[in-house]
Design a protein around this motif. Structure first.
Motif, short mmCIF file in Angstrom:
data_model
loop_
_atom_site.label_atom_id
_atom_site.label_comp_id
_atom_site.label_asym_id
_atom_site.label_seq_id
_atom_site.Cartn_x
_atom_site.Cartn_y
_atom_site.Cartn_z
N PRO A 1 0.88 -1.16 0.06
CA PRO A 1 -0.04 -0.10 -0.02
C PRO A 1 0.91 1.29 -0.01
O PRO A 1 0.57 2.19 -0.58
CB PRO A 1 -0.75 -0.22 1.40
CG PRO A 1 -1.03 -1.77 1.60
CD PRO A 1 0.23 -2.27 0.89
N ALA A 2 1.94 1.16 0.80
CA ALA A 2 2.86 2.42 0.69
C ALA A 2 3.58 2.65 -0.63
O ALA A 2 3.65 3.98 -1.17
CB ALA A 2 3.92 2.31 1.79
N GLY A 3 3.77 1.70 -1.42
CA GLY A 3 4.23 1.53 -2.63
C GLY A 3 3.31 2.20 -3.67
O GLY A 3 3.27 2.90 -4.69
N GLU A 4 1.87 1.60 -3.59
CA GLU A 4 0.91 2.27 -4.29
C GLU A 4 0.68 3.73 -4.12
O GLU A 4 0.26 4.60 -5.04
CB GLU A 4 -0.51 1.60 -4.05
CG GLU A 4 -0.26 -0.05 -4.46
CD GLU A 4 -1.49 -0.66 -4.20
OE1 GLU A 4 -2.24 -0.51 -3.28
OE2 GLU A 4 -1.83 -2.06 -4.76
N ALA A 5 0.63 4.26 -2.88
CA ALA A 5 0.61 5.48 -2.54
C ALA A 5 1.53 6.52 -3.06
O ALA A 5 1.34 7.56 -3.48
CB ALA A 5 0.69 5.61 -0.93
N ILE A 6 2.82 5.96 -3.10
CA ILE A 6 3.66 6.89 -3.58
C ILE A 6 3.77 7.09 -5.24
O ILE A 6 4.01 7.96 -5.80
CB ILE A 6 5.31 6.63 -3.26
CG1 ILE A 6 6.31 7.72 -3.42
CG2 ILE A 6 5.74 5.18 -4.00
CD1 ILE A 6 7.57 7.38 -2.81
N LEU A 7 3.21 5.96 -5.68
CA LEU A 7 2.91 5.91 -7.09
C LEU A 7 1.90 6.92 -7.39
O LEU A 7 1.98 7.61 -8.37
CB LEU A 7 2.40 4.60 -7.79
CG LEU A 7 3.67 3.74 -8.24
CD1 LEU A 7 3.08 2.26 -8.67
CD2 LEU A 7 4.62 4.33 -9.29
N ALA A 8 0.89 6.97 -6.68
CA ALA A 8 -0.26 7.76 -6.74
C ALA A 8 0.28 9.42 -6.50
O ALA A 8 -0.38 10.24 -7.18
CB ALA A 8 -1.25 7.57 -5.98
N LYS A 9 1.25 9.61 -5.65
CA LYS A 9 1.89 10.93 -5.29
C LYS A 9 2.53 11.45 -6.63
O LYS A 9 2.40 12.77 -6.57
CB LYS A 9 2.62 10.65 -4.20
CG LYS A 9 3.15 12.02 -3.53
CD LYS A 9 4.20 12.02 -2.33
CE LYS A 9 4.55 13.24 -1.76
NZ LYS A 9 5.38 13.11 -0.64
N TYR A 10 3.37 10.67 -7.45
CA TYR A 10 3.81 11.20 -8.48
C TYR A 10 3.54 10.56 -9.93
O TYR A 10 4.21 9.85 -10.59
CB TYR A 10 5.42 10.91 -8.27
CG TYR A 10 5.91 11.60 -7.00
CD1 TYR A 10 6.18 12.85 -6.62
CD2 TYR A 10 6.37 10.75 -5.88
CE1 TYR A 10 6.55 13.40 -5.50
CE2 TYR A 10 6.74 11.12 -4.76
CZ TYR A 10 6.95 12.49 -4.46
OH TYR A 10 7.46 13.05 -3.33
N PRO A 11 2.39 10.74 -10.08
CA PRO A 11 1.70 10.16 -11.54
C PRO A 11 2.32 10.74 -12.65
O PRO A 11 2.40 9.68 -13.86
CB PRO A 11 0.13 10.50 -11.34
CG PRO A 11 0.36 11.82 -10.64
CD PRO A 11 1.25 11.82 -9.47
N GLU A 12 2.96 11.79 -12.66
CA GLU A 12 3.61 12.04 -13.82
C GLU A 12 4.66 11.49 -14.37
O GLU A 12 4.88 11.42 -15.67
CB GLU A 12 3.92 13.73 -13.61
CG GLU A 12 5.21 13.81 -12.80
CD GLU A 12 4.82 13.74 -11.17
OE1 GLU A 12 5.86 13.93 -10.57
OE2 GLU A 12 3.69 13.83 -11.23
#
Length: 200
Positions: free
Chosen positions: A179-190
């Protein structure tokens, strides 16, 4: 010479080597120099850059986020997210030449930061084919598998064999984004938005 963060990815380089100095000069105005593998033909790469057949790593890919990771780490997490990445997967050339990271080292780093985990042997069974599963069941003399298909073979292996038994029979392991990995992907979608897409 730009030696910022050199210990993170390029501590193996000989800074007295002229080719290394020439590469570092190309990245003098970057936040840090991209990863240069030991296997790279440095002179050949420099010549290719001079004639335009090779490009520098984009500067934006060498800017670390506040979590002390680079865009390439996010691309690795994106790959892991598909559920097909294993400890036997080949790291595409673009990790080094487009994102400036050491893929294998980056994997260790995202695991250390809690963004991904290595799966157990039991949870990695899906990465084996039916023949591989049958070979393991045969080794332990488990009966009744001969006509089974892969999903049934996996279930039988999980029911009849322990993690230790499975782990001793095959080295292949999958990885799972957390979930932490998914969150950081969502934080920097560009970062992923810019990455050329194909089905993995």
């Amino acid at each position: 010479m730009n030696t910022t963060n050199i210990e993170k990815q390029n501590s193996h380089l000989d800074l007295q080597d002229q080719a290394v100095q020439d590469i570092f000069a190309l990245y003098q105005d970057y936040p840090e120099v991209p990863y240069i593998s030991k296997k790279r033909d440095k002179e050949g790469w420099l010549n290719a850059v001079r004639i335009g057949s090779e490009q520098l790593v984009p500067k934006r890919n060498m800017i670390r986020f506040e979590e002390d990771i680079l865009p390439g780490h996010l691309i690795l997490l994106w790959r892991i997210q598909f559920g097909t990445f294993t400890n036997d997967s080949v790291y595409p050339k673009y990790f080094e030449y487009n994102y400036g990271i050491n893929g294998r080292q980056a994997l260790d780093e995202v695991i250390e930061k809690g963004y991904a985990v290595e799966l157990s042997a039991t949870d990695s069974l899906d990465h084996l084919n039916a023949a591989g599963l049958k070979a393991i069941l045969k080794h332990y003399e488990v009966a009744g598998y001969s006509k089974m298909k892969k999903p049934e073979l996996m279930e039988l292996a999980k029911q009849e064999l322990s993690e230790a038994q499975l782990a001793s029979q095959f080295p292949l392991r999958g990885y799972l984004i957390t979930p932490a990995g998914e969150a950081i992907l969502a934080k920097y979608p560009e970062v992923v938005d810019r990455h050329p897409k194909k089905k993995y």
